[in-house]
Scaffold this motif. Structure first.
Motif, PDB file in Angstrom:
ATOM      1  N   ARG A 179       0.830  -1.208   0.000  1.00  0.00           N
ATOM      2  CA  ARG A 179       0.000   0.000   0.000  1.00  0.00           C
ATOM      3  C   ARG A 179       0.869   1.264   0.000  1.00  0.00           C
ATOM      4  O   ARG A 179       0.574   2.232  -0.710  1.00  0.00           O
ATOM      5  N   ARG A 180       1.906   1.263   0.784  1.00  0.00           N
ATOM      6  CA  ARG A 180       2.770   2.446   0.827  1.00  0.00           C
ATOM      7  C   ARG A 180       3.568   2.592  -0.464  1.00  0.00           C
ATOM      8  O   ARG A 180       3.801   3.702  -0.951  1.00  0.00           O
ATOM      9  N   VAL A 181       3.978   1.463  -1.045  1.00  0.00           N
ATOM     10  CA  VAL A 181       4.670   1.526  -2.328  1.00  0.00           C
ATOM     11  C   VAL A 181       3.741   2.080  -3.403  1.00  0.00           C
ATOM     12  O   VAL A 181       4.121   2.967  -4.182  1.00  0.00           O
ATOM     13  N   VAL A 182       2.509   1.575  -3.446  1.00  0.00           N
ATOM     14  CA  VAL A 182       1.543   2.043  -4.447  1.00  0.00           C
ATOM     15  C   VAL A 182       1.286   3.538  -4.290  1.00  0.00           C
ATOM     16  O   VAL A 182       1.170   4.275  -5.273  1.00  0.00           O
ATOM     17  N   ARG A 183       1.216   4.023  -3.064  1.00  0.00           N
ATOM     18  CA  ARG A 183       1.036   5.463  -2.836  1.00  0.00           C
ATOM     19  C   ARG A 183       2.182   6.240  -3.484  1.00  0.00           C
ATOM     20  O   ARG A 183       1.971   7.264  -4.139  1.00  0.00           O
ATOM     21  N   GLY A 184       3.406   5.778  -3.290  1.00  0.00           N
ATOM     22  CA  GLY A 184       4.548   6.451  -3.875  1.00  0.00           C
ATOM     23  C   GLY A 184       4.558   6.373  -5.388  1.00  0.00           C
ATOM     24  O   GLY A 184       4.907   7.347  -6.068  1.00  0.00           O
ATOM     25  N   THR A 253       9.560   7.216   1.966  1.00  0.00           N
ATOM     26  CA  THR A 253      10.471   8.248   1.485  1.00  0.00           C
ATOM     27  C   THR A 253      11.893   7.850   1.867  1.00  0.00           C
ATOM     28  O   THR A 253      12.103   6.907   2.640  1.00  0.00           O
ATOM     29  N   ASP A 254      12.868   8.596   1.348  1.00  0.00           N
ATOM     30  CA  ASP A 254      14.253   8.292   1.699  1.00  0.00           C
ATOM     31  C   ASP A 254      14.513   8.472   3.189  1.00  0.00           C
ATOM     32  O   ASP A 254      15.429   7.857   3.746  1.00  0.00           O
ATOM     33  N   ALA A 255      13.689   9.302   3.836  1.00  0.00           N
ATOM     34  CA  ALA A 255      13.848   9.519   5.278  1.00  0.00           C
ATOM     35  C   ALA A 255      13.022   8.546   6.107  1.00  0.00           C
ATOM     36  O   ALA A 255      13.179   8.478   7.328  1.00  0.00           O
ATOM     37  N   ASP A 256      12.155   7.806   5.447  1.00  0.00           N
ATOM     38  CA  ASP A 256      11.243   6.892   6.146  1.00  0.00           C
ATOM     39  C   ASP A 256      10.955   5.709   5.228  1.00  0.00           C
ATOM     40  O   ASP A 256       9.939   5.662   4.548  1.00  0.00           O
ATOM     41  N   SER A 257      11.875   4.769   5.183  1.00  0.00           N
ATOM     42  CA  SER A 257      11.715   3.628   4.284  1.00  0.00           C
ATOM     43  C   SER A 257      12.001   2.325   5.021  1.00  0.00           C
ATOM     44  O   SER A 257      12.600   2.325   6.102  1.00  0.00           O
TER      45      SER A 257
END
Length: 271
Positions: A179-184, A253-257
């Motif tokens: 889900r988080r990948v799809v959002r990105g 994100t790069d700060a939260d992955s």
């Protein structure tokens, strides 16, 4: 850092078939006599998308993030001859072993660069590829830096406007990682499609989830027909349903992955 255990195992019932195994996880299967024979179900789903793009057999420009035994590049070399193919594979030990024991066909058009996916994509010019395929695993998990909104924005820069990005992920319902990948992905691409085994989509098992993305229409109807007759039955989830059921609120994100979730039972799950 401990060196990874890398081995190539020959099929018992078909001498031309071989499996690349890294740290106990089966990463790739290739048939040297028939590169179009795909043993892993998610590989067949990737091939189905490739086959549905444009005119059958027409050469396209490919970038593969993650090489392993180069199953899909070999498939492309016979299904779309003369296609230009770049493989980004940072592990030179894997590449050397594959070249030694599973040599690529002559004039395959496959070029391997010893670089990781993030740096390799950053080095490519805009509009470099028609198809970018992410199939990169560290053991049994997708590296965290390949799941972020910043990375997907760079993929959108590299792929042509009518091109396609394919992401081979792994997760289990309710799919917190996917889900988080799809959002990105949705932040950088206009259209998104998902395909997976019915058992995975219904939450019965952990499994591979293939995410396809493009700025233009995706051939989901043709793929849905293909899925019904596939030797590995699967289901195609079109854009509207993806938005309704797989749209997370916050991208990585790069700060939260984070890496994709580890499979139940450890690395041997995919073996």
């Amino acid at each position: 850092m401990t060196e990874r255990a890398i081995e190539i195992v020959q099929d018992r019932d078909r001498p031309s078939g071989h499996t690349l195994r890294i740290d106990g996880t089966d990463q790739s299967h290739v048939d040297l006599d028939d590169p179009s024979r795909l043993e892993f179900d998610y590989m067949q789903r990737i091939a189905d998308v490739i086959d549905a793009l444009g005119s059958p057999g027409k050469p396209l420009r490919f970038v593969h993030i993650g090489g392993a035994a180069m199953t899909i590049p070999r498939y492309v070399s016979v299904s779309r001859p003369t296609s230009a193919q770049i493989v980004l594979e940072p592990d030179t030990r894997v590449t050397e072993l594959v070249r030694e024991q599973l040599p690529l066909p002559r004039q395959s058009g496959i070029k391997v660069r010893p670089i990781d996916g993030r740096a390799g994509i950053a080095a490519l010019r805009p509009d470099f590829a028609d198809v970018v395929i992410l199939d990169a695993y560290d053991g049994a998990q997708v590296p965290a830096e390949l799941s972020t909104a910043e990375f997907f924005a760079d993929l959108a820069r590299v792929v042509a406007d009518d091109g396609v990005v394919l992401l081979n992920l792994a997760d289990r319902a309710p799919f917190p990682y996917v889900r988080r990948v799809v959002r990105g992905v949705r932040d950088s691409f206009d259209q998104v499609m998902i395909s997976a085994e019915p058992a995975t989509l219904k939450g019965r098992r952990f499994g591979n989830v293939l995410v396809s993305a493009s700025q233009g229409p995706l051939p989901w109807e043709a793929l849905a027909r293909r899925a019904a007759s596939s030797p590995f039955p699967y289901r195609v989830v079109p854009y509207r349903e993806v938005i309704e059921k797989f749209a997370g609120k916050t991208p990585f994100t790069d700060a939260d992955s984070e890496r994709s979730p580890a499979p139940p039972g450890g690395a041997a799950f995919f073996s």
